[in-house]
Motif scaffolding. Structure first.
Motif, short mmCIF file in Angstrom:
data_model
loop_
_atom_site.label_atom_id
_atom_site.label_comp_id
_atom_site.label_asym_id
_atom_site.label_seq_id
_atom_site.Cartn_x
_atom_site.Cartn_y
_atom_site.Cartn_z
N TRP A 1 0.83 -1.20 0.00
CA TRP A 1 0.00 0.00 0.00
C TRP A 1 0.87 1.26 0.00
O TRP A 1 0.55 2.26 -0.66
CB TRP A 1 -0.95 0.00 1.20
N SER B 1 -5.06 7.85 0.16
CA SER B 1 -5.91 6.70 0.49
C SER B 1 -5.08 5.44 0.65
O SER B 1 -5.34 4.63 1.55
CB SER B 1 -6.98 6.50 -0.59
N SER B 2 -4.09 5.27 -0.21
CA SER B 2 -3.22 4.10 -0.08
C SER B 2 -2.40 4.17 1.21
O SER B 2 -2.25 3.16 1.91
CB SER B 2 -2.27 3.99 -1.29
N ARG C 1 -4.52 3.22 4.17
CA ARG C 1 -4.65 1.76 4.33
C ARG C 1 -3.36 1.18 4.91
O ARG C 1 -3.41 0.31 5.80
CB ARG C 1 -5.00 1.10 2.99
N GLU D 1 -3.32 1.83 8.54
CA GLU D 1 -4.24 0.96 9.29
C GLU D 1 -3.52 -0.34 9.67
O GLU D 1 -3.73 -0.88 10.75
CB GLU D 1 -5.47 0.61 8.45
#
Length: 162
Positions: free
Chosen positions: A37, A55-56, A59, A62
């Motif tokens: 990611w 957005s990558s 992730r 996360e």
């Protein structure tokens, strides 16, 4: 396809498209690998797709919330979108995780130089140079972010090693 026969700029686009497609395939196979990611964010960011890059990175974070490298990469993407406070918060978190992360200091120095906050720019650049003297001096020599403070004697001394 022979990429050497493509018009200028198109070869780079095809390499970018291939890189994204490869990363998307790898992510489909290993969706919980933060480094995939992160690399996807890097590639997207290099081709002006900062929102998708963020957005990558989200992730990736996360999966590995305390990865200084991912936070640093995301901060740069945030900065390109004018989200300065978020970028600075990322760099501050990077330095909480890894107080010796020269790239975060260097990037903060660039940001402060562009904002004409000379003292903060020099302070962060000095710390970056202390951590990685050759690399950071070499980067700063030609980095246009420092054009506004290039004439400052203290900046010149940092680059000279004094």
């Amino acid at each position: 396809m022979n990429l050497n026969n493509l018009p200028a700029g198109l070869e780079e686009y095809y390499r970018y498209a291939e890189a994204v497609a490869s990363l998307d395939l790898a992510i489909k196979l290993e969706p919980n690998e933060a480094y995939l990611w992160d690399w996807r964010g890097i590639v997207l960011g290099r081709f002006g797709r900062a929102e998708e890059a963020i957005s990558s990175y989200d992730r990736a974070l996360e999966l590995q919330p305390d990865d200084a490298g991912i936070l640093d990469n995301q901060a740069y993407a945030l900065l390109t979108l004018g989200r300065h406070e978020e970028a600075m918060a990322n760099w501050d978190k990077v330095l909480e995780i890894d107080p010796n992360h020269s790239n975060a200091y260097y990037n903060k120095a660039c940001y402060f130089a562009l904002q004409n906050q000379v003292e903060l720019a020099l302070e962060n650049l000095q710390r970056a140079i202390e951590l990685e003297p050759e690399r950071c001096r070499e980067l700063a020599k030609n980095d246009s972010d420092f054009d506004g403070i290039r004439g400052d004697v203290r900046f010149q001394e940092l680059l000279a090693g004094g």
